[in-house]
Design a protein around this motif. Sequence first.
Motif, PDB file in Angstrom:
ATOM      1  N   SER A 146      75.733  40.672  26.083  1.00  0.00           N
ATOM      2  CA  SER A 146      74.860  40.045  25.513  1.00  0.00           C
ATOM      3  C   SER A 146      73.561  40.820  25.232  1.00  0.00           C
ATOM      4  O   SER A 146      72.587  40.780  24.426  1.00  0.00           O
ATOM      5  CB  SER A 146      74.366  38.775  26.357  1.00  0.00           C
ATOM      6  OG  SER A 146      75.449  37.943  26.459  1.00  0.00           O
ATOM      7  N   VAL A 147      73.264  41.699  26.288  1.00  0.00           N
ATOM      8  CA  VAL A 147      72.242  42.625  26.146  1.00  0.00           C
ATOM      9  C   VAL A 147      72.186  43.496  25.135  1.00  0.00           C
ATOM     10  O   VAL A 147      71.618  44.073  24.344  1.00  0.00           O
ATOM     11  CB  VAL A 147      72.000  43.514  27.790  1.00  0.00           C
ATOM     12  CG1 VAL A 147      70.976  44.561  27.606  1.00  0.00           C
ATOM     13  CG2 VAL A 147      71.571  42.528  28.674  1.00  0.00           C
ATOM     14  N   VAL A 148      73.446  44.096  24.919  1.00  0.00           N
ATOM     15  CA  VAL A 148      73.795  44.762  23.660  1.00  0.00           C
ATOM     16  C   VAL A 148      73.466  44.196  22.222  1.00  0.00           C
ATOM     17  O   VAL A 148      72.850  44.602  21.311  1.00  0.00           O
ATOM     18  CB  VAL A 148      75.368  45.371  23.646  1.00  0.00           C
ATOM     19  CG1 VAL A 148      75.591  45.627  22.221  1.00  0.00           C
ATOM     20  CG2 VAL A 148      75.595  46.034  24.737  1.00  0.00           C
ATOM     21  N   SER A 149      73.898  42.945  22.055  1.00  0.00           N
ATOM     22  CA  SER A 149      73.296  42.025  21.201  1.00  0.00           C
ATOM     23  C   SER A 149      71.865  41.820  20.992  1.00  0.00           C
ATOM     24  O   SER A 149      71.327  41.953  19.885  1.00  0.00           O
ATOM     25  CB  SER A 149      74.147  40.542  21.171  1.00  0.00           C
ATOM     26  OG  SER A 149      75.419  40.576  21.114  1.00  0.00           O
ATOM     27  N   LEU A 150      71.263  41.570  21.914  1.00  0.00           N
ATOM     28  CA  LEU A 150      69.806  41.533  22.003  1.00  0.00           C
ATOM     29  C   LEU A 150      69.274  42.856  21.624  1.00  0.00           C
ATOM     30  O   LEU A 150      68.147  42.620  20.703  1.00  0.00           O
ATOM     31  CB  LEU A 150      69.353  40.936  23.254  1.00  0.00           C
ATOM     32  CG  LEU A 150      69.664  39.688  23.666  1.00  0.00           C
ATOM     33  CD1 LEU A 150      69.276  39.412  25.314  1.00  0.00           C
ATOM     34  CD2 LEU A 150      68.974  38.630  23.037  1.00  0.00           C
ATOM     35  N   ALA A 151      69.587  43.878  22.121  1.00  0.00           N
ATOM     36  CA  ALA A 151      69.122  45.184  21.415  1.00  0.00           C
ATOM     37  C   ALA A 151      69.337  45.527  20.184  1.00  0.00           C
ATOM     38  O   ALA A 151      68.458  46.075  19.390  1.00  0.00           O
ATOM     39  CB  ALA A 151      69.780  46.322  22.480  1.00  0.00           C
ATOM     40  N   GLY A 152      70.535  45.018  19.671  1.00  0.00           N
ATOM     41  CA  GLY A 152      70.871  45.365  18.201  1.00  0.00           C
ATOM     42  C   GLY A 152      69.947  44.246  17.478  1.00  0.00           C
ATOM     43  O   GLY A 152      69.362  44.647  16.306  1.00  0.00           O
ATOM     44  N   LEU A 153      69.672  43.270  17.867  1.00  0.00           N
ATOM     45  CA  LEU A 153      68.762  42.293  17.208  1.00  0.00           C
ATOM     46  C   LEU A 153      67.428  42.880  17.177  1.00  0.00           C
ATOM     47  O   LEU A 153      66.645  42.930  16.015  1.00  0.00           O
ATOM     48  CB  LEU A 153      68.722  41.084  17.925  1.00  0.00           C
ATOM     49  CG  LEU A 153      69.857  40.158  17.605  1.00  0.00           C
ATOM     50  CD1 LEU A 153      69.670  38.423  18.434  1.00  0.00           C
ATOM     51  CD2 LEU A 153      70.066  39.459  16.259  1.00  0.00           C
ATOM     52  N   GLY A 154      66.983  43.297  18.209  1.00  0.00           N
ATOM     53  CA  GLY A 154      65.665  44.304  18.321  1.00  0.00           C
ATOM     54  C   GLY A 154      65.459  45.032  17.297  1.00  0.00           C
ATOM     55  O   GLY A 154      64.655  45.630  16.600  1.00  0.00           O
ATOM     56  N   LEU A 155      66.675  45.899  17.120  1.00  0.00           N
ATOM     57  CA  LEU A 155      66.438  47.140  16.367  1.00  0.00           C
ATOM     58  C   LEU A 155      66.501  46.694  14.647  1.00  0.00           C
ATOM     59  O   LEU A 155      66.258  47.543  13.741  1.00  0.00           O
ATOM     60  CB  LEU A 155      68.072  47.977  16.613  1.00  0.00           C
ATOM     61  CG  LEU A 155      68.106  49.245  15.887  1.00  0.00           C
ATOM     62  CD1 LEU A 155      67.011  50.227  16.588  1.00  0.00           C
ATOM     63  CD2 LEU A 155      69.345  49.937  16.374  1.00  0.00           C
ATOM     64  N   THR A 156      67.027  45.733  14.511  1.00  0.00           N
ATOM     65  CA  THR A 156      66.919  45.134  12.983  1.00  0.00           C
ATOM     66  C   THR A 156      65.516  44.814  12.617  1.00  0.00           C
ATOM     67  O   THR A 156      65.368  44.443  11.346  1.00  0.00           O
ATOM     68  CB  THR A 156      67.879  43.721  12.770  1.00  0.00           C
ATOM     69  OG1 THR A 156      67.177  42.701  13.747  1.00  0.00           O
ATOM     70  CG2 THR A 156      69.181  43.729  13.149  1.00  0.00           C
ATOM     71  N   LEU A 157      64.448  44.758  13.424  1.00  0.00           N
ATOM     72  CA  LEU A 157      63.182  44.598  13.113  1.00  0.00           C
ATOM     73  C   LEU A 157      62.556  45.807  12.712  1.00  0.00           C
ATOM     74  O   LEU A 157      61.249  45.756  12.158  1.00  0.00           O
ATOM     75  CB  LEU A 157      62.433  44.029  14.421  1.00  0.00           C
ATOM     76  CG  LEU A 157      62.930  42.716  15.021  1.00  0.00           C
ATOM     77  CD1 LEU A 157      61.996  42.250  16.316  1.00  0.00           C
ATOM     78  CD2 LEU A 157      62.580  41.808  13.737  1.00  0.00           C
ATOM     79  N   VAL A 158      63.093  46.896  12.794  1.00  0.00           N
ATOM     80  CA  VAL A 158      62.648  48.426  12.337  1.00  0.00           C
ATOM     81  C   VAL A 158      63.087  48.228  10.782  1.00  0.00           C
ATOM     82  O   VAL A 158      63.928  48.083  10.417  1.00  0.00           O
ATOM     83  CB  VAL A 158      63.372  49.343  13.192  1.00  0.00           C
ATOM     84  CG1 VAL A 158      62.845  50.799  12.482  1.00  0.00           C
ATOM     85  CG2 VAL A 158      63.081  49.332  14.406  1.00  0.00           C
ATOM     86  N   PRO A 159      62.062  48.623  10.138  1.00  0.00           N
ATOM     87  CA  PRO A 159      61.855  48.622   8.479  1.00  0.00           C
ATOM     88  C   PRO A 159      62.561  49.811   8.152  1.00  0.00           C
ATOM     89  O   PRO A 159      62.039  50.673   7.216  1.00  0.00           O
ATOM     90  CB  PRO A 159      60.435  48.344   8.093  1.00  0.00           C
ATOM     91  CG  PRO A 159      59.681  49.273   9.245  1.00  0.00           C
ATOM     92  CD  PRO A 159      60.556  49.003  10.723  1.00  0.00           C
ATOM     93  N   SER A 160      63.799  49.823   8.439  1.00  0.00           N
ATOM     94  CA  SER A 160      64.501  50.999   8.092  1.00  0.00           C
ATOM     95  C   SER A 160      66.037  50.539   7.782  1.00  0.00           C
ATOM     96  O   SER A 160      66.660  49.803   8.823  1.00  0.00           O
ATOM     97  CB  SER A 160      64.561  52.127   8.923  1.00  0.00           C
ATOM     98  OG  SER A 160      65.664  53.163   8.690  1.00  0.00           O
ATOM     99  N   THR A 161      66.693  50.732   6.679  1.00  0.00           N
ATOM    100  CA  THR A 161      68.111  50.289   6.315  1.00  0.00           C
ATOM    101  C   THR A 161      68.969  50.691   7.295  1.00  0.00           C
ATOM    102  O   THR A 161      69.835  49.976   7.793  1.00  0.00           O
ATOM    103  CB  THR A 161      68.338  50.829   4.976  1.00  0.00           C
ATOM    104  OG1 THR A 161      67.510  50.243   3.897  1.00  0.00           O
ATOM    105  CG2 THR A 161      69.787  50.554   4.666  1.00  0.00           C
ATOM    106  N   PRO A 162      69.085  52.119   7.712  1.00  0.00           N
ATOM    107  CA  PRO A 162      69.995  52.598   8.833  1.00  0.00           C
ATOM    108  C   PRO A 162      69.838  51.855  10.162  1.00  0.00           C
ATOM    109  O   PRO A 162      70.857  51.492  10.912  1.00  0.00           O
ATOM    110  CB  PRO A 162      69.662  54.010   8.935  1.00  0.00           C
ATOM    111  CG  PRO A 162      69.165  54.510   7.503  1.00  0.00           C
ATOM    112  CD  PRO A 162      68.345  53.265   7.146  1.00  0.00           C
ATOM    113  N   ALA A 163      68.535  51.533  10.602  1.00  0.00           N
ATOM    114  CA  ALA A 163      68.357  50.802  11.792  1.00  0.00           C
ATOM    115  C   ALA A 163      68.688  49.399  11.713  1.00  0.00           C
ATOM    116  O   ALA A 163      69.463  48.962  12.702  1.00  0.00           O
ATOM    117  CB  ALA A 163      66.707  50.882  12.100  1.00  0.00           C
ATOM    118  N   VAL A 164      68.600  48.749  10.496  1.00  0.00           N
ATOM    119  CA  VAL A 164      68.968  47.236  10.361  1.00  0.00           C
ATOM    120  C   VAL A 164      70.611  47.467  10.534  1.00  0.00           C
ATOM    121  O   VAL A 164      71.283  46.492  11.291  1.00  0.00           O
ATOM    122  CB  VAL A 164      68.770  46.822   9.117  1.00  0.00           C
ATOM    123  CG1 VAL A 164      69.087  45.406   8.704  1.00  0.00           C
ATOM    124  CG2 VAL A 164      67.054  46.792   9.159  1.00  0.00           C
TER     125      VAL A 164
END
Length: 404
Positions: free
Chosen positions: A288-306
Amino acid sequence: MSTDPDAAGPLSPKARTAVFLLGLCALLTIYSTQPLLPELAQDLNVPVGQAAWTITATTLGVAVMAPFAGSVSDFLGRKRVMVAAIGASLAATLACALARDFTAMLVCRFAQGLFIPFVFAVAVSYVAEECTGAAAQGANALYVSGTAFGGFCGRFLSGAAATHFGWRSSFVAMALVLLVTLAVTAAWLPRERRFRRSESLLASLQGIGRHFGNARLLGTCFIGAAILFLQVGSFTYAGMVLEAPPFELSSFEIGAVFAVFLVAVVVTPLTGRLIGRIGRLRTFVLVSVVSLAGLGLTLVPSTPAVIVGLAASSTGVFSGQTCAIGYAAEAGGPAKSSAVGLYLTSYYAGGSIGAVAPSPLYSAAGWGATVGLLAAVVGVSVLVALAAWSAGAGRPHRIEEPVS
């Protein structure tokens, strides 16, 4: 070494292949029309929005039949029900390829959904009965890995076949996959040895009502709903984000993002080993922490990051599914299949809600607020797991050997 022929143990390589393919076919057809919606709309003379009902019809079929599929297998047996369901699903898939109007297509898609629980719920019950301990965790993880590959494979095959040969060919391609699964399951999956048949179909159906007094199972059902809420919500609205500035990805490129499911195919089998080492509850908190970290990374305005963020979130989802679905089977006691069926209904109900519930928030406040909602759902699911799984959830549950 036990000489009991009914003793539980690890599955053979051939049986593990069959389990993986059962997971694949459980999710192969559900979302397979997503890449076909514009072409279906044009050929069947309906608006694109209405064509999306080809997805809803299938999930509705799953939700309607899921609570009862397990009870049928509790009476008739595991392998024969799964083989019959795959054959029926193959026929319904070919019928989709022959559909001449939109109504016929919806009927065929609904029929596909009706047969899916007879594979999904029954396969999980089969694993829970035929394996124990680390072998059960590993087989469950392999099965969920198959569902991850099936979710990708259904979309990819549909899009690829339709691009070259038209949308009808996509259903033929999936029928071929189902045919292979049918042959492998019939030939390589051993008949159940530890199955204890219900006295009657009525007695098996009555077991469904008793599940509503099982707090641990109901908590697990909520967790399943939260898992698919996250998956559907994240990919639905992240797709809208990637289509808009500054990303401006094409529809084909957005569809290719589903290739991140392949990460889960590789990682999810390791989840079973992790459960065996640190326990189900700790594993669920970790993924679940991995999922939360992934969600946080999608907020970065970069296609690879999303994309990396969606891969992490999706991997956490499938790993969490390994934790939850195994517990649902064990918490169901003798009525394992109906317990998994109830879980399956909750799981897809959560996905249906996840597709629409974030919409007002996304429209009003954008992707950041939507991520906040999805993260809150993950957080609540962890709290429910702490409450529902705390007693004994820190270690794998053991299925007691039958008294000989």
